[in-house]
Design a protein around this motif. Sequence first.
Motif, mmCIF file in Angstrom:
data_model
loop_
_atom_site.group_PDB
_atom_site.id
_atom_site.type_symbol
_atom_site.label_atom_id
_atom_site.label_comp_id
_atom_site.label_asym_id
_atom_site.label_seq_id
_atom_site.Cartn_x
_atom_site.Cartn_y
_atom_site.Cartn_z
ATOM 1 N N GLU A 27 10.247 19.547 57.909
ATOM 2 C CA GLU A 27 9.380 19.404 56.733
ATOM 3 C C GLU A 27 9.827 20.325 55.597
ATOM 4 O OE1 GLU A 27 5.600 20.021 58.645
ATOM 5 O OE2 GLU A 27 5.205 17.866 58.650
ATOM 6 N N LYS A 28 10.222 21.537 55.930
ATOM 7 C CA LYS A 28 10.753 22.460 54.932
ATOM 8 C C LYS A 28 12.056 21.914 54.360
ATOM 9 C CE LYS A 28 12.280 27.263 54.447
ATOM 10 N NZ LYS A 28 12.453 28.548 55.148
ATOM 11 N N THR A 29 12.884 21.345 55.207
ATOM 12 C CA THR A 29 14.153 20.773 54.780
ATOM 13 C C THR A 29 13.932 19.607 53.820
ATOM 14 O OG1 THR A 29 15.167 21.460 56.870
ATOM 15 C CG2 THR A 29 16.341 19.801 55.608
ATOM 16 N N VAL A 30 12.982 18.741 54.137
ATOM 17 C CA VAL A 30 12.650 17.619 53.236
ATOM 18 C C VAL A 30 12.128 18.154 51.911
ATOM 19 C CG1 VAL A 30 11.103 15.647 52.878
ATOM 20 C CG2 VAL A 30 12.219 15.960 55.096
ATOM 21 N N SER A 31 11.270 19.157 51.971
ATOM 22 C CA SER A 31 10.683 19.709 50.759
ATOM 23 C C SER A 31 11.744 20.288 49.822
ATOM 24 C CB SER A 31 9.662 20.793 51.117
ATOM 25 O OG SER A 31 9.088 21.322 49.952
ATOM 26 N N ILE A 32 12.648 21.055 50.362
ATOM 27 C CA ILE A 32 13.684 21.679 49.532
ATOM 28 C C ILE A 32 14.724 20.653 49.088
ATOM 29 C CG2 ILE A 32 15.633 23.294 49.576
ATOM 30 C CD1 ILE A 32 13.833 25.081 51.390
ATOM 31 N N ASN A 33 15.243 19.894 50.025
ATOM 32 C CA ASN A 33 16.406 19.050 49.759
ATOM 33 C C ASN A 33 16.099 17.745 49.040
ATOM 34 O OD1 ASN A 33 17.548 21.057 51.314
ATOM 35 N ND2 ASN A 33 18.477 19.692 52.793
ATOM 36 N N LEU A 34 14.920 17.201 49.206
ATOM 37 C CA LEU A 34 14.601 15.932 48.559
ATOM 38 C C LEU A 34 13.493 16.095 47.515
ATOM 39 C CD1 LEU A 34 15.078 12.918 48.225
ATOM 40 C CD2 LEU A 34 13.492 12.522 50.130
ATOM 41 N N LEU A 35 12.374 16.653 47.917
ATOM 42 C CA LEU A 35 11.279 16.818 46.962
ATOM 43 C C LEU A 35 11.682 17.737 45.813
ATOM 44 C CD1 LEU A 35 8.169 17.044 49.320
ATOM 45 C CD2 LEU A 35 9.118 15.049 48.152
ATOM 46 N N GLY A 36 12.471 18.748 46.106
ATOM 47 C CA GLY A 36 12.952 19.640 45.054
ATOM 48 C C GLY A 36 13.785 18.898 44.023
ATOM 49 N N VAL A 37 14.677 18.040 44.485
ATOM 50 C CA VAL A 37 15.511 17.238 43.576
ATOM 51 C C VAL A 37 14.633 16.350 42.703
ATOM 52 C CG1 VAL A 37 17.180 15.330 43.491
ATOM 53 C CG2 VAL A 37 17.586 17.273 45.010
ATOM 54 N N ILE A 38 13.674 15.686 43.313
ATOM 55 C CA ILE A 38 12.807 14.771 42.572
ATOM 56 C C ILE A 38 11.965 15.531 41.543
ATOM 57 C CG2 ILE A 38 10.846 13.191 42.787
ATOM 58 C CD1 ILE A 38 12.067 12.387 45.567
ATOM 59 N N ALA A 66 26.797 13.166 54.102
ATOM 60 C CA ALA A 66 25.673 12.606 54.862
ATOM 61 C C ALA A 66 24.893 11.582 54.052
ATOM 62 C CB ALA A 66 24.736 13.723 55.330
ATOM 63 N N GLY A 67 25.053 11.585 52.742
ATOM 64 C CA GLY A 67 24.417 10.588 51.905
ATOM 65 C C GLY A 67 25.112 9.242 51.952
ATOM 66 N N LEU A 68 26.305 9.211 52.514
ATOM 67 C CA LEU A 68 27.089 7.978 52.609
ATOM 68 C C LEU A 68 27.167 7.420 54.021
ATOM 69 C CD1 LEU A 68 30.014 9.072 50.277
ATOM 70 C CD2 LEU A 68 27.967 7.757 49.674
ATOM 71 N N GLY A 69 27.011 8.280 54.995
ATOM 72 C CA GLY A 69 27.060 7.852 56.398
ATOM 73 C C GLY A 69 26.388 8.903 57.258
ATOM 74 N N GLY A 86 19.972 7.517 46.742
ATOM 75 C CA GLY A 86 19.164 6.395 46.256
ATOM 76 C C GLY A 86 18.338 6.761 45.039
ATOM 77 N N PHE A 87 17.727 7.926 45.061
ATOM 78 C CA PHE A 87 16.936 8.394 43.921
ATOM 79 C C PHE A 87 17.816 8.516 42.678
ATOM 80 C CE2 PHE A 87 15.487 12.045 41.349
ATOM 81 C CZ PHE A 87 14.260 11.546 40.922
ATOM 82 N N THR A 88 18.979 9.102 42.836
ATOM 83 C CA THR A 88 19.892 9.294 41.714
ATOM 84 C C THR A 88 20.340 7.956 41.133
ATOM 85 O OG1 THR A 88 20.637 11.378 42.682
ATOM 86 C CG2 THR A 88 22.070 10.378 41.014
ATOM 87 N N ALA A 90 18.735 5.078 41.296
ATOM 88 C CA ALA A 90 17.590 4.421 40.662
ATOM 89 C C ALA A 90 17.262 5.054 39.315
ATOM 90 C CB ALA A 90 16.378 4.464 41.586
ATOM 91 N N ILE A 91 17.299 6.377 39.241
ATOM 92 C CA ILE A 91 17.029 7.063 37.979
ATOM 93 C C ILE A 91 18.106 6.709 36.953
ATOM 94 C CG2 ILE A 91 17.130 9.362 36.890
ATOM 95 C CD1 ILE A 91 14.433 8.795 38.065
ATOM 96 N N ALA A 92 19.357 6.673 37.371
ATOM 97 C CA ALA A 92 20.450 6.357 36.447
ATOM 98 C C ALA A 92 20.288 4.958 35.879
ATOM 99 C CB ALA A 92 21.789 6.501 37.153
ATOM 100 N N VAL A 93 19.987 3.986 36.699
ATOM 101 C CA VAL A 93 19.830 2.613 36.236
ATOM 102 C C VAL A 93 18.609 2.503 35.346
ATOM 103 C CG1 VAL A 93 19.336 0.255 36.951
ATOM 104 C CG2 VAL A 93 21.073 1.588 38.160
ATOM 105 N N ARG A 94 17.521 3.140 35.736
ATOM 106 C CA ARG A 94 16.296 3.096 34.932
ATOM 107 C C ARG A 94 16.520 3.680 33.551
ATOM 108 N NH1 ARG A 94 11.179 6.568 36.448
ATOM 109 N NH2 ARG A 94 12.109 7.933 34.932
ATOM 110 N N LYS A 95 17.242 4.790 33.470
ATOM 111 C CA LYS A 95 17.482 5.446 32.198
ATOM 112 C C LYS A 95 18.437 4.628 31.327
ATOM 113 C CE LYS A 95 14.819 8.737 31.967
ATOM 114 N NZ LYS A 95 13.646 8.392 31.181
ATOM 115 N N VAL A 96 19.389 3.964 31.933
ATOM 116 C CA VAL A 96 20.350 3.168 31.170
ATOM 117 C C VAL A 96 19.689 1.926 30.607
ATOM 118 C CG1 VAL A 96 22.423 1.740 31.368
ATOM 119 C CG2 VAL A 96 22.372 4.028 32.382
ATOM 120 N N PHE A 97 18.822 1.289 31.379
ATOM 121 C CA PHE A 97 18.265 0.004 30.979
ATOM 122 C C PHE A 97 16.845 0.071 30.459
ATOM 123 C CE2 PHE A 97 21.584 -1.110 34.085
ATOM 124 C CZ PHE A 97 22.376 -1.865 33.239
ATOM 125 N N SER A 98 16.271 1.266 30.350
ATOM 126 C CA SER A 98 14.890 1.346 29.836
ATOM 127 C C SER A 98 14.858 1.640 28.367
ATOM 128 C CB SER A 98 14.107 2.404 30.606
ATOM 129 O OG SER A 98 14.661 3.673 30.419
#
Length: 98
Positions: A27-38, A66-69, A86-88, A90-98
């Motif tokens: 849970e700490k790992t998810v919080s730092i590594n994913l929630l922190g990025v978001i 690990a993000g690729l396999g 995946g987040f990156t 989605a954000i990139a596409v959203r920013k380009v096309f919004s």
Amino acid sequence: MVKTLETFRGIDILSNNASILNESEWEKTVSINLLGVIKVTYLVLQHINKSDGGRGGVIVNTASIAGLGPLLHCPVYTAIKHGVVGFTQAIAVRKVFS
């Protein structure tokens, strides 16, 4: 963040590179590594978005191989890094096309 904005009068680049690998404290790992990025990405987007008065900028989100396999002994870490990729994308596409 406030000090950065005061000192440099804006944000030009964000490098989301903080990460831990601790499968037993997943849970700490998810919080730092994913929630922190978001959280930090959304926060910085508020300040760099040109349509909101920002001057533009760059966001770099670091995953890992690990993000690729899968890393077989690190399933939580693998899932998180897939999430960062995946987040990156989605954000990139959203920013380009919004």
